[in-house]
Scaffold this motif. Structure first.
Motif, PDB file in Angstrom:
ATOM      1  N   LYS A 172       0.827  -1.210   0.000  1.00 37.55           N
ATOM      2  CA  LYS A 172       0.000   0.000   0.000  1.00 37.55           C
ATOM      3  C   LYS A 172       0.862   1.261   0.000  1.00 37.55           C
ATOM      4  N   ASP A 173       2.029   1.221   0.641  1.00 35.88           N
ATOM      5  CA  ASP A 173       2.936   2.362   0.576  1.00 35.88           C
ATOM      6  C   ASP A 173       3.520   2.504  -0.821  1.00 35.88           C
ATOM      7  N   CYS A 174       3.806   1.361  -1.448  1.00 34.15           N
ATOM      8  CA  CYS A 174       4.322   1.378  -2.811  1.00 34.15           C
ATOM      9  C   CYS A 174       3.304   1.990  -3.766  1.00 34.15           C
ATOM     10  N   PHE A 175       2.028   1.661  -3.590  1.00 36.16           N
ATOM     11  CA  PHE A 175       0.969   2.256  -4.410  1.00 36.16           C
ATOM     12  C   PHE A 175       0.960   3.779  -4.263  1.00 36.16           C
ATOM     13  N   ASN A 176       1.210   4.257  -3.040  1.00 33.54           N
ATOM     14  CA  ASN A 176       1.223   5.705  -2.824  1.00 33.54           C
ATOM     15  C   ASN A 176       2.378   6.369  -3.565  1.00 33.54           C
ATOM     16  N   TYR A 177       3.552   5.718  -3.567  1.00 37.65           N
ATOM     17  CA  TYR A 177       4.678   6.242  -4.354  1.00 37.65           C
ATOM     18  C   TYR A 177       4.327   6.237  -5.845  1.00 37.65           C
ATOM     19  N   CYS A 178       3.656   5.189  -6.263  1.00 40.15           N
ATOM     20  CA  CYS A 178       3.260   5.085  -7.661  1.00 40.15           C
ATOM     21  C   CYS A 178       2.298   6.213  -8.040  1.00 40.15           C
ATOM     22  N   PHE A 179       1.397   6.540  -7.122  1.00 42.86           N
ATOM     23  CA  PHE A 179       0.487   7.656  -7.356  1.00 42.86           C
ATOM     24  C   PHE A 179       1.248   8.973  -7.467  1.00 42.86           C
ATOM     25  N   GLN A 180       2.243   9.168  -6.609  1.00 42.55           N
ATOM     26  CA  GLN A 180       3.029  10.400  -6.681  1.00 42.55           C
ATOM     27  C   GLN A 180       3.702  10.533  -8.045  1.00 42.55           C
ATOM     28  N   ARG A 181       4.206   9.429  -8.566  1.00 39.89           N
ATOM     29  CA  ARG A 181       4.832   9.484  -9.887  1.00 39.89           C
ATOM     30  C   ARG A 181       3.817   9.900 -10.948  1.00 39.89           C
ATOM     31  N   ARG A 182       2.615   9.320 -10.906  1.00 42.90           N
ATOM     32  CA  ARG A 182       1.586   9.700 -11.864  1.00 42.90           C
ATOM     33  C   ARG A 182       1.215  11.176 -11.707  1.00 42.90           C
ATOM     34  N   LEU A 183       1.164  11.640 -10.481  1.00 42.08           N
ATOM     35  CA  LEU A 183       0.798  13.029 -10.234  1.00 42.08           C
ATOM     36  C   LEU A 183       1.838  13.988 -10.814  1.00 42.08           C
ATOM     37  N   VAL A 184       3.099  13.646 -10.669  1.00 46.33           N
ATOM     38  CA  VAL A 184       4.161  14.478 -11.253  1.00 46.33           C
ATOM     39  C   VAL A 184       4.052  14.489 -12.772  1.00 46.33           C
ATOM     40  N   GLU A 185       3.742  13.327 -13.354  1.00 53.65           N
ATOM     41  CA  GLU A 185       3.597  13.233 -14.805  1.00 53.65           C
ATOM     42  C   GLU A 185       2.403  14.042 -15.315  1.00 53.65           C
ATOM     43  N   GLU A 186       1.283  13.993 -14.593  1.00 52.25           N
ATOM     44  CA  GLU A 186       0.056  14.642 -15.046  1.00 52.25           C
ATOM     45  C   GLU A 186      -0.021  16.112 -14.671  1.00 52.25           C
ATOM     46  N   CYS A 187       0.474  16.464 -13.477  1.00 47.11           N
ATOM     47  CA  CYS A 187       0.253  17.813 -12.946  1.00 47.11           C
ATOM     48  C   CYS A 187       1.540  18.589 -12.674  1.00 47.11           C
ATOM     49  N   GLY A 188       2.687  17.907 -12.708  1.00 45.17           N
ATOM     50  CA  GLY A 188       3.955  18.597 -12.451  1.00 45.17           C
ATOM     51  C   GLY A 188       4.167  18.951 -10.993  1.00 45.17           C
ATOM     52  N   CYS A 189       3.497  18.234 -10.073  1.00 45.53           N
ATOM     53  CA  CYS A 189       3.601  18.537  -8.648  1.00 45.53           C
ATOM     54  C   CYS A 189       3.292  17.284  -7.850  1.00 45.53           C
ATOM     55  N   TYR A 190       3.431  17.362  -6.519  1.00 44.61           N
ATOM     56  CA  TYR A 190       3.158  16.198  -5.683  1.00 44.61           C
ATOM     57  C   TYR A 190       2.091  16.521  -4.643  1.00 44.61           C
ATOM     58  N   ALA A 191       1.559  15.466  -3.989  1.00 42.94           N
ATOM     59  CA  ALA A 191       0.531  15.610  -2.958  1.00 42.94           C
ATOM     60  C   ALA A 191       1.163  15.468  -1.582  1.00 42.94           C
ATOM     61  N   ASN A 192       0.912  16.437  -0.704  1.00 43.36           N
ATOM     62  CA  ASN A 192       1.473  16.388   0.642  1.00 43.36           C
ATOM     63  C   ASN A 192       0.959  15.220   1.458  1.00 43.36           C
TER      64      ASN A 192
END
Length: 302
Positions: A172-192
């Protein structure tokens, strides 16, 4: 609520870029807030806590005593009394409730806002912890992978990240890192709200409101539709896991007679009423309850 959360994220991102001493000065000070501490029937103090800064919650402290529990009982667990000052109108505050956030986790795992729960001032919260160990047979008997952190054939960037950070691997932590990568790709930023892979991008809410909306849209699409397709191969299921579940009970705190003892024993609490000595006993009691809480954490069995 979203506008408020964006403002909190933007403010915390400014502190995140500061030195540790500056960040600590902008939030809860454990030396000033810890009224009493007992663990395993012995006294404890701020030196038994490890500090870390959370981008959304601010100052956080992990109880890190090396002492072993003698038995499973409320008398032998962690007993805390905390002074958590209520925000005043003269100070900028984004607080929407009074109290603190609590996380129960293995010391090899960094806590996350997604895993915690809130405890209220004016209340004694008893947290009864159950710990369950799970051991599964690896493939082909299940979908899990044995010894993921040390498997030579696992080239996932996320698994390498767990190794570098010396953190226990959890899917589940790995999924969260994976989401951060997608967020950087889509939005150019990360989620706190999620663990960071890198600090070379700004938080979405601090960048602009449109970036924060991009985060929301990406979150929905990712966790509702794309999770298995995009992350399962890079984030395999672990065979060994350790799960903590909690149940809670509550009681009013402090009792009126004990409230007098608290005020007498702690000068920091007496300062709540400096310049306002004419307050009635009822008013003082209400103010005190808005600023203190009691927390007892213990295992149901060892």
């Amino acid at each position: 609520f979203r506008l408020l959360r964006a403002a909190v994220t933007a403010a915390s991102s400014v502190l995140l870029s500061q030195e540790e001493r500056t960040r600590m000065g902008g939030g809860l000070n454990l030396n000033a807030s810890l009224l009493s501490c007992r663990f395993n029937m012995d006294m404890c103090n701020p030196n038994d806590f490890a500090y870390y800064y959370d981008p959304l919650l601010g100052n956080c402290f992990t109880f890190d005593s090396q002492r072993s529990l003698a038995r499973a009982s409320s008398w032998f667990g962690l007993q805390l009394e905390l002074f958590v000052p209520a925000p005043v109108a003269s100070n900028m505050s984004f607080a929407t409730s009074l109290g603190a956030n609590v996380f129960v986790h293995n010391r090899s795992v960094r806590s996350s806002l997604l895993d915690g729960f809130e405890v209220s001032t004016g209340v004694q919260t008893n947290v009864i912890v159950s710990r369950v160990f799970t051991r599964k047979q690896p493939r082909p008997y299940s979908d899990c992978v044995k010894d993921i952190e040390h498997a030579d054939d696992q080239q996932s960037i996320f698994i390498r990240l767990f190794r570098e950070k010396k953190m226990a691997y959890r899917q589940k932590d790995c999924f969260n890192y994976c989401f951060q990568r997608r967020l950087v790709e889509e939005c150019g930023c990360y989620a706190n709200e999620y663990p960071l892979m890198t600090f070379d991008r700004p938080p979405c809410a601090a960048l602009s409101f449109s970036s924060y909306l991009c985060q929301i849209v990406t979150f929905r699409a990712f966790f509702q539709n794309d999770l298995a397709a995009n992350c399962t191969q890079e984030c395999p299921l672990e065979c060994n896991s350790e799960l903590y579940s909690v149940s809670t009970t509550f009681s009013k705190y402090p009792a009126r007679v004990y409230a007098e003892s608290l005020l007498y024993s702690h000068e920091k609490l007496q300062k709540l009423f400096v310049g306002n000595n004419k307050s009635s006993g009822e008013t003082k009691y209400a103010v005190l309850r808005d600023n203190v809480l009691s927390l007892n954490v213990y295992y149901d069995e060892l």
